[in-house]
Motif scaffolding. Structure first.
Motif, PDB file in Angstrom:
ATOM      1  N   HIS A  78      21.111  30.427  41.062  1.00 55.38           N
ATOM      2  CA  HIS A  78      21.656  29.177  41.906  1.00 55.38           C
ATOM      3  C   HIS A  78      22.734  29.728  43.047  1.00 55.38           C
ATOM      4  O   HIS A  78      23.106  29.319  43.973  1.00 55.38           O
ATOM      5  N   GLU A  87      22.244  28.928  46.801  1.00 57.24           N
ATOM      6  CA  GLU A  87      23.439  28.177  47.483  1.00 57.24           C
ATOM      7  C   GLU A  87      23.969  28.932  48.520  1.00 57.24           C
ATOM      8  O   GLU A  87      24.232  28.501  49.658  1.00 57.24           O
ATOM      9  N   HIS A 145      21.430  27.905  51.254  1.00 51.32           N
ATOM     10  CA  HIS A 145      21.551  26.505  51.661  1.00 51.32           C
ATOM     11  C   HIS A 145      22.833  26.265  52.102  1.00 51.32           C
ATOM     12  O   HIS A 145      23.019  25.329  53.365  1.00 51.32           O
ATOM     13  N   SER A 146      23.976  26.927  51.952  1.00 54.89           N
ATOM     14  CA  SER A 146      25.136  26.722  52.689  1.00 54.89           C
ATOM     15  C   SER A 146      25.040  27.029  54.227  1.00 54.89           C
ATOM     16  O   SER A 146      25.875  26.503  54.771  1.00 54.89           O
ATOM     17  N   THR A 196      28.288  20.852  43.805  1.00 56.91           N
ATOM     18  CA  THR A 196      26.675  20.450  43.895  1.00 56.91           C
ATOM     19  C   THR A 196      26.533  19.175  43.781  1.00 56.91           C
ATOM     20  O   THR A 196      25.596  18.372  44.348  1.00 56.91           O
ATOM     21  N   LEU A 220      29.654  24.032  49.758  1.00 56.34           N
ATOM     22  CA  LEU A 220      28.775  24.712  48.716  1.00 56.34           C
ATOM     23  C   LEU A 220      28.978  26.354  49.031  1.00 56.34           C
ATOM     24  O   LEU A 220      29.038  27.097  47.824  1.00 56.34           O
TER      25      LEU A 220
END
Length: 238
Positions: free
Chosen positions: A23, A27, A30-31, A153, A216
């Motif tokens: 994760h 992340e 995705h951040s 999250t 994030l």
């Protein structure tokens, strides 16, 4: 009455660490993705602002004969918008294809973020009680950064629901306005107000998404700290 919560087994703790590693990388991606998507939405929003300004100060319609090809609407087009986004009003009954595509993108994004919010929220709801096993004297130092990451999250899941609502409102506003040349010319000031309102919704969605992405990114050192502390806790199987 004090209830002693048993800590995780070595195998469970090893599983927590594997999840944390995965994760953390997820992340990291995705951040950045959220920031890039928010920037793209702001560019679309700025195009709508330019159109609204153009229509607010628009001269009387100057219709050119389209008999010999596609003729642009001189009074409706903004040269900067055409050059940077391709949104071009042409004489006739059709809404610009680029505006149709823009609205479609935001409609799809609203649906995507609503699904993501539900999926992520469901998983985070399960994580809060599961990770309580870390709240023991031996693991509490590792628990703090892990719960900080969990908090961010969870906040992201909530933010995505708001983003979806804002995008959906922008789409609804654009759908409520006739954006054909005749529809805009019928009441240019009203059309400008509608498009400007849609732009505000997009700005708000972009800001919420950018903030979620930035938050994030702040979890990166917390993931790393949890991994390091959990691995050296003395409870982790090697």
């Amino acid at each position: 009455m004090t209830v002693e919560v048993p800590g995780p087994s070595p195998a469970e703790l090893a599983g927590y660490v594997r999840v944390a590693r995965d994760h953390r990388e997820h992340e990291r991606y995705h951040s950045v993705l959220k920031l890039e998507e928010a920037a793209a939405w702001r560019r679309d929003s700025n195009a709508l602002k330019l159109l609204a300004a153009r229509w607010s100060d628009s001269p009387a319609p100057e219709r050119l004969d389209p008999a010999h090809g596609a003729v642009g609407c001189v009074d409706l087009n903004d040269p900067a918008v055409v050059a940077t986004t391709g949104i071009l009003f042409l004489e006739g009954d059709s809404e610009p294809a680029e505006l149709i595509a823009l609205r479609g993108r935001f409609e799809q994004a609203a649906e995507r973020y609503q699904r993501l919010s539900g999926w992520l929220g469901e998983h985070m709801a399960a994580e809060w009680p599961r990770l309580r096993t870390l709240l023991t004297p031996a693991l509490v130092e590792a628990a703090r950064p892990r719960f900080r990451a969990l908090t961010r999250t969870t906040e992201a899941a909530n933010a995505y629901s708001l983003v979806a609502r804002l995008l959906d409102s922008a789409v609804h506003t654009l759908n409520a306005q006739d954006l054909t040349p005749e529809g805009v010319r019928r009441a240019p000031a009203a059309a400008a107000s509608m498009v400007l309102t849609a732009s505000w919704f997009l700005d708000s969605a972009a800001s919420s998404l950018a903030e979620a992405g930035a938050h994030l990114g702040l979890s990166d050192p917390d993931w790393s700290s949890f991994i390091a502390l959990a691995e050296t806790s003395g409870s982790l199987e090697t």
